[in-house]
Scaffold this active site. Structure first.
Site, PDB file in Angstrom:
ATOM      1  N   GLY A 170       5.800  -1.560  -2.410  1.00  0.00           N
ATOM      2  CA  GLY A 170       6.846  -1.077  -1.519  1.00  0.00           C
ATOM      3  C   GLY A 170       7.238  -2.044  -0.419  1.00  0.00           C
ATOM      4  N   GLU A 186     -19.688  -1.137  -3.474  1.00  0.00           N
ATOM      5  CA  GLU A 186     -19.120  -1.030  -2.122  1.00  0.00           C
ATOM      6  C   GLU A 186     -20.038  -0.248  -1.196  1.00  0.00           C
ATOM      7  OE1 GLU A 186     -16.676  -2.803  -1.149  1.00  0.00           O
ATOM      8  OE2 GLU A 186     -16.188  -3.507  -3.170  1.00  0.00           O
ATOM      9  N   HIS A 200     -22.628  -2.588   0.105  1.00  0.00           N
ATOM     10  CA  HIS A 200     -22.150  -3.360   1.254  1.00  0.00           C
ATOM     11  C   HIS A 200     -22.231  -2.518   2.519  1.00  0.00           C
ATOM     12  CE1 HIS A 200     -20.622  -6.862  -0.711  1.00  0.00           C
ATOM     13  NE2 HIS A 200     -19.690  -6.234  -1.414  1.00  0.00           N
TER      14      HIS A 200
HETATM   15  P1  ADP Z   1       7.485  -4.673  -3.958  1.00  0.00           P
HETATM   16  O1  ADP Z   1       8.643  -5.220  -3.202  1.00  0.00           O
HETATM   17  O2  ADP Z   1       6.263  -4.505  -3.128  1.00  0.00           O
HETATM   18  O3  ADP Z   1       7.177  -5.364  -5.243  1.00  0.00           O
HETATM   19  P2  ADP Z   1       9.257  -2.474  -4.262  1.00  0.00           P
HETATM   20  O4  ADP Z   1       9.541  -2.147  -2.840  1.00  0.00           O
HETATM   21  O5  ADP Z   1      10.263  -3.253  -4.991  1.00  0.00           O
HETATM   22  O6  ADP Z   1       7.847  -3.177  -4.389  1.00  0.00           O
HETATM   23  O7  ADP Z   1       8.964  -1.112  -5.020  1.00  0.00           O
HETATM   24  C1  ADP Z   1       9.655  -0.733  -6.171  1.00  0.00           C
HETATM   25  C2  ADP Z   1       9.928   0.747  -6.175  1.00  0.00           C
HETATM   26  O8  ADP Z   1       8.720   1.489  -6.244  1.00  0.00           O
HETATM   27  C3  ADP Z   1      10.622   1.232  -4.928  1.00  0.00           C
HETATM   28  O9  ADP Z   1      11.993   1.122  -5.028  1.00  0.00           O
HETATM   29  C4  ADP Z   1      10.166   2.674  -4.834  1.00  0.00           C
HETATM   30  O10 ADP Z   1      10.951   3.510  -5.644  1.00  0.00           O
HETATM   31  C5  ADP Z   1       8.784   2.632  -5.419  1.00  0.00           C
HETATM   32  N1  ADP Z   1       7.778   2.505  -4.358  1.00  0.00           N
HETATM   33  C6  ADP Z   1       6.965   1.449  -4.173  1.00  0.00           C
HETATM   34  N2  ADP Z   1       6.151   1.655  -3.128  1.00  0.00           N
HETATM   35  C7  ADP Z   1       6.476   2.831  -2.617  1.00  0.00           C
HETATM   36  C8  ADP Z   1       5.982   3.602  -1.515  1.00  0.00           C
HETATM   37  N3  ADP Z   1       5.000   3.153  -0.726  1.00  0.00           N
HETATM   38  N4  ADP Z   1       6.545   4.802  -1.271  1.00  0.00           N
HETATM   39  C9  ADP Z   1       7.528   5.261  -2.055  1.00  0.00           C
HETATM   40  N5  ADP Z   1       8.038   4.605  -3.107  1.00  0.00           N
HETATM   41  C10 ADP Z   1       7.516   3.408  -3.406  1.00  0.00           C
HETATM   42 ZN    ZN Z   2     -18.507  -7.025  -2.866  1.00  0.00          ZN
END
Ligand code: ADP
Ligand code: ZN
Length: 628
Positions: free
Chosen positions: A230, A449, A452
């Site tokens: 995300g 874990e 640790h």
């Molecule tokens: P990254 O840039 O980290 O590779 P993205 O932001 O492109 O990931 O995520 C792709 C899709 O996955 C987003 O458009 C969303 O629909 C979903 N997604 C990823 N992380 C989240 C999150 N934390 N909460 C809600 N949706 C998420």
């Molecule tokens: Zn370890």
């Protein structure tokens, strides 16, 4: 790219048809004519049916006398025909009368000539005159070809190069400002990261307020985390909350083009952004440009990337943060980034966007099922429990997939069974990529874990245990320790260092204690242990055999953890160092294992809780382990 492909195809098709057309224009009678065998040809000559021939090096083209043509077809003469129709008829006729014969090299020309002359056949030419054709093939065609080629590359080059401004603005950098902007509500399961970027919103809304009080404004924020967690979403949410334009480019966009283009694009990007301030510039996969210059030994592409990186640094330094432009970069490999990028005034702030834990996954499921019609039996908590190791993108994928499955099965709501099937599918896809751990591995990780945590908790000097987690991490922890300020380590006592080492060894010790065997999972720990022990001896002078001798050569760069900076004296010395390292590690390992077998009940208890909850926070750790 697509457009250019079409462009070239268009050119080559044109040339192809041009050749076909000109060929038939200059050398008619080849298409549509019948092919005769040599004996049939002689027969026709002898019986006087042939009116004329053209003799070419390889073949003879001839025409039959018009009376010889099959006349049965020529009966549609009742209607008066237009003149062009008659002309066309003639041409058709002529073509129908034409024939070709392959020449036989054994047959002498004069023999054939005599025969032709005897039968009153007109001989048009003995050898074909190729001048026109040669002219066309050797001159006209290449010229057309090069013009086409030139046009093709000109267009391509013009894409980003300010020197050739024709067709330049095709790849113009355009800000995103959607009607339904992403909000923080849409980002779930990464609360800490959201918390850290929240103030950026305030800043973007009112940059002047900050500078007036003399505060320092952030310029660059680096979002670090595995793919799909995300990062892009979070950056968009900041733009959405602040209601500012969002410029986004991927690092790989910069480097795959022609020399100089990457740097030009960076310039374009920043000038465009400054015009639209306040705004956000988001550079995905920033490691593609920001790879450490020291590590790139590969030639080619190197210069280009360095140019681009330098331009980026220049631009980042060159603007006044008070206009309200924030640059957000995303990477899953922070350790390869050039240190210059991380200096103050650049990406000096880092935000970890890690994979979500159990609660986080539940929250993400909630976000992505908001728009779905859910059956009564859908239990988001259980779904979260069934998806360890999933990142947000995979959860979004599961929800989407479940909705599709539900439609396919004619359910009027998305049922739990749809979700479960979707999870299976996504896992099957992920397993190929080796991202998801199986049940047995999870158990090992849980004990590891806990090991640790327990050793750390009960050993003086070991790292404070803040949080224990078995959520699979996409980021090597090593990359992080290296970026920690060195000062911290100088202030450690020998006791503390030993405690730290024991804590690190606690993971493997727990594995051995419980499963009777050890796994590769500890390699990262062991690496750190070796580094620490080595530093104890050669950097901090804590050796028992030759105390207070430092082997650091301060004039060498990067002395900590870099063997190049360590002065080794003799083989004898080295042997002693290795020996002492092994002794220290062995005795620490023994201590850790002893401690764990004394507290085996606690170890079991903690591992079981960990398996269930995935994450245990500090307060709970104290509850489980009791007073020190
Ligand atoms: P990254 O840039 O980290 O590779 P993205 O932001 O492109 O990931 O995520 C792709 C899709 O996955 C987003 O458009 C969303 O629909 C979903 N997604 C990823 N992380 C989240 C999150 N934390 N909460 C809600 N949706 C998420
Ligand atoms: Zn370890």
């Amino acid at each position: 790219m697509k457009k250019n492909d079409k462009f070239s195809i268009y050119y080559f098709l044109t040339i192809f048809f041009l050749i076909l057309f000109l060929d038939s224009l200059f050398f008619p009678g080849r298409n549509g004519s019948q092919v005769l065998t040599y004996d049939r040809f002689i027969q026709k000559v002898d019986s006087g049916q042939v009116s004329r021939v053209l003799i070419e090096p390889q073949k003879i083209i001839g025409e039959l006398k018009s009376s010889e043509k099959d006349t049965t077809h020529n009966i549609e003469t009742n209607a008066p025909s237009a003149p062009w129709r008659i002309k066309l008829k003639e041409i058709e006729d002529q073509i129908a009368r034409q024939f070709t014969v392959t020449r036989l090299p054994e047959v002498k020309d004069d023999e054939l000539l005599k025969r032709l002359l005897k039968n009153d056949v007109k001989i048009v030419g003995k050898y074909q005159d190729n001048a026109l054709r040669n002219f066309f093939l050797n001159w006209v065609l290449p010229i057309i070809f090069f013009i086409a080629l030139w046009g093709f590359f000109y267009k391509k080059l013009g894409e980003g190069n300010p020197m050739l401004s024709i067709g330049k603005n095709k790849a113009k950098i355009i800000a995103e400002k959607p009607e339904n902007p992403v909000k923080f509500d849409d980002v779930a399961g990464i609360d800490e990261a959201v918390e850290e970027v929240k103030e950026l919103v305030d800043f973007l809304k009112n940059p002047k307020k900050y500078t007036r009080l003399g505060g320092k404004l952030p310029k660059g924020v680096l979002l670090v985390g595995p793919p799909g967690t995300g990062k892009t979403l979070l950056a968009k949410a900041v733009a959405g909350e602040a209601d500012v334009p969002f410029f986004s480019l991927s690092g790989s966009d910069f480097v795959e083009m022609f020399v100089g283009v990457g740097a030009a694009r960076v310039r374009d990007l920043f000038s465009e952004a400054k015009k639209n301030a306040p705004c956000i510039i988001f550079i995905d996969e920033i490691d593609a440009i920001g790879k450490s210059r020291a590590n790139t030994a590969v030639y080619g592409g190197y210069d280009e990337r360095e140019n681009t990186l330098n331009q980026l640094l220049v631009e980042m330094d060159g603007f006044d943060a008070s206009i309200g432009v924030i640059i957000m970069g995303a990477t899953n490999r922070p350790e390869v980034l050039d240190p210059a990028l991380l200096r103050p005034g650049r990406f000096d702030r880092q935000v970890l966007v890690d994979k979500p834990d159990l609660k986080g996954r539940e929250a993400i499921f909630r976000v992505h099922t908001r728009k779905l019609k859910l059956g009564d039996d859908v239990d988001l908590k259980r779904l979260a429990a069934q998806t360890p190791g999933f990142a947000g993108a995979e959860i979004a994928n599961v929800c989407n997939e479940a909705a599709i499955l539900a439609v396919r099965k004619n359910h009027d709501k998305v049922m739990m069974s749809d979700f479960e099937e979707a999870i299976e599918r996504v896992i099957a896809g992920l397993e190929k990529k080796n991202k998801i751990i199986n049940e047995k591995e999870r158990k090992i990780v849980a004990y590891h874990e806990s090991g640790h945590a327990i050793v750390g908790y009960f050993t003086d000097g070991a790292d404070e245990v803040q949080k224990v987690s078995i959520v699979p991490r996409g980021i090597g922890a090593l990359g992080y320790t290296l970026q920690m300020p060195l000062e911290d380590r100088y202030l450690m006592s020998k006791e503390e260092l030993l405690g730290k080492i024991k804590g690190l060894l606690g993971g493997r010790a727990a594995e051995e204690l419980i499963f009777g065997e050890i796994s590769t999972g500890a390699s990262n720990d062991l690496e750190k242990v070796s580094q620490l022990v080595k530093n104890m001896i050669v950097v901090y002078g804590m050796s028992e055999k030759f105390p207070n001798i430092s082997l650091v050569n301060q004039s060498s760069p990067g002395f900590l953890g870099n063997p190049q900076g360590i002065e080794r004296r003799s083989e004898y010395f080295e042997q002693i160092i290795d020996q002492e390292m092994a002794e220290i590690i062995n005795s620490c390992y023994k201590d850790a294992k002893q401690l764990l077998s004394d507290k085996k009940e606690l170890l079991e208890k903690m591992a079981k809780i960990l398996l269930k909850k995935e994450v245990i926070e500090r307060k709970e750790i104290e509850e489980i382990l009791g007073k020190k």
